[in-house]
Write a protein that holds these residues in place. Structure first.
Motif: not given
Length: 352
Positions: A118-138
């Motif tokens: 469920x988290x990966x559906x929106x998150x995996x469309x990101x890359x680089x620093x954006x993905x790192x920040x979102x996973x950190x927030x998760x």
């Protein structure tokens, strides 16, 4: 000919990894039987297995997929809290502790995989620093939820509440998750044997995924996303596949880790834990699963081995990390290790 040799080398390396894990397990069992290891080290065997599985699973995301995740401890906490809750709920119906632990790990893995998907559906469309920040927030959000979650069990079933305890359990009830107090009354049933089995299962899952058609697509996405899209590879699908498998293994590891203690709080699975697991992966080598196993084992034992240095323990630990990183990223040191491999020249001739 070249592809056949490469395939043989990959398969051989995989079986070497399996063999080394089994040999290490046999040696430890012999030492335990002979009473040759300390109680401290014996108590660390299950956490080591859990951290090894975490390193393997994160290496799938960071090393194979090529995406930086800073919230991997969040999936570990999901596995810990859901797996323990399932084990406590089923403890009256399942008398065998190994089966109860396995069921708990399966439940933890499924919940972590579901959240990862469920988290990966929106998150995996990101890359680089954006993905790192979102996973950190998760990871921080998951920790905050469990710090405010109350789950109780009584004769009428499960009772769940948020922010404050309104479970209203009867006299036979038991509060499993107590908000900031975390998990309590955990059945301490994790064993080193099941931990090693989980490590082997994780290796089998990851190796089969990496060496499959899907694995080759995942690595193609890692190497060149645009080129992968141009030949019809569904980038989001394969990134989501790797991320979900990684999350499920982390969930199983979380259940194994939690059931080695009687109490556990959500703050144990904070940002520092995610960074620690990332250190295991980076130190062991991106995409190198045997390296992840060795790094996770060594860096879990090292702080305890340095306890005699008292206040300087973490300073020495940091210095050792720096020295190892400098050595493993030195071209001269790498070429020296390559020359030590038996039959290297013969292999070069066959490939040529």
């Amino acid at each position: 000919m070249k592809n056949r040799i490469r395939w043989n080398k990959t398969t051989r390396n995989n079986y070497i990894t399996y063999a080394l894990v089994i040999i290490a397990f046999v040696i430890m069992q012999i030492l335990i039987g002979a009473g040759s290891i300390s109680s401290t080290l014996k108590g660390m065997l299950v956490p080591i297995c859990a951290y090894v599985v975490m390193a393997i699973s994160l290496n799938l995301t960071v090393g194979v997929l090529g995406e930086l995740s800073l919230g991997h401890a969040g999936f570990m906490s999901i596995g810990a809290f859901t797996g323990v809750t399932a084990a406590v709920a089923l403890s009256k119906h399942v008398t065998s502790t190994p089966i109860l632990l396995i069921v708990g790990m399966i439940v933890g893995a499924l919940f972590a995989a579901l959240l990862g998907f469920l988290i990966g559906i929106p998150v995996m469309r990101l890359k680089g620093d954006y993905l790192a920040i979102v996973t950190l927030a998760f990871g921080e959000i998951i920790k905050g939820i469990f710090n405010n979650l109350y789950v109780g069990l009584d004769g009428s079933g499960l009772h769940i509440s948020l922010l404050q305890d309104t479970t209203n359990l009867d006299e036979t009830g038991k509060l499993v998750i107590g908000g900031p107090m975390g998990l309590s009354g955990i059945p301490k049933i994790s064993t080193f044997t099941i931990g090693v089995v989980l490590v082997l299962v994780s290796l089998v899952v990851v190796f089969h995924l990496v060496n499959s058609r899907a694995g080759r697509a995942i690595m193609a996405v890692r190497d060149n996303r645009i080129a992968a899209e141009s030949i019809g590879i569904n980038v989001t699908k394969y990134k989501l596949m790797a991320f979900t498998v990684s999350a499920s293994l982390a969930g199983a590891a979380g259940t194994l880790f939690a059931m080695n203690y009687t109490t556990l709080v959500a703050n144990k699975f904070d940002f520092n834990t995610s960074i620690l697991i990332l250190v295991f992966v980076v130190l062991g080598g991106l995409g190198n699963f045997l390296g992840s196993i060795i790094a996770a084992t060594a860096l879990t034992i090292l702080p305890e081995a340095l306890r005699e240095f008292s206040d300087y323990r973490m300073l020495v630990y940091a210095i050792v990390l720096i020295l190892v990183m400098l050595a493993t990223n030195n071209d001269t040191f790498k070429s020296f290790l390559a020359r030590l491999k038996p039959g290297r020249k013969q292999k070069e001739k066959e490939v040529a």
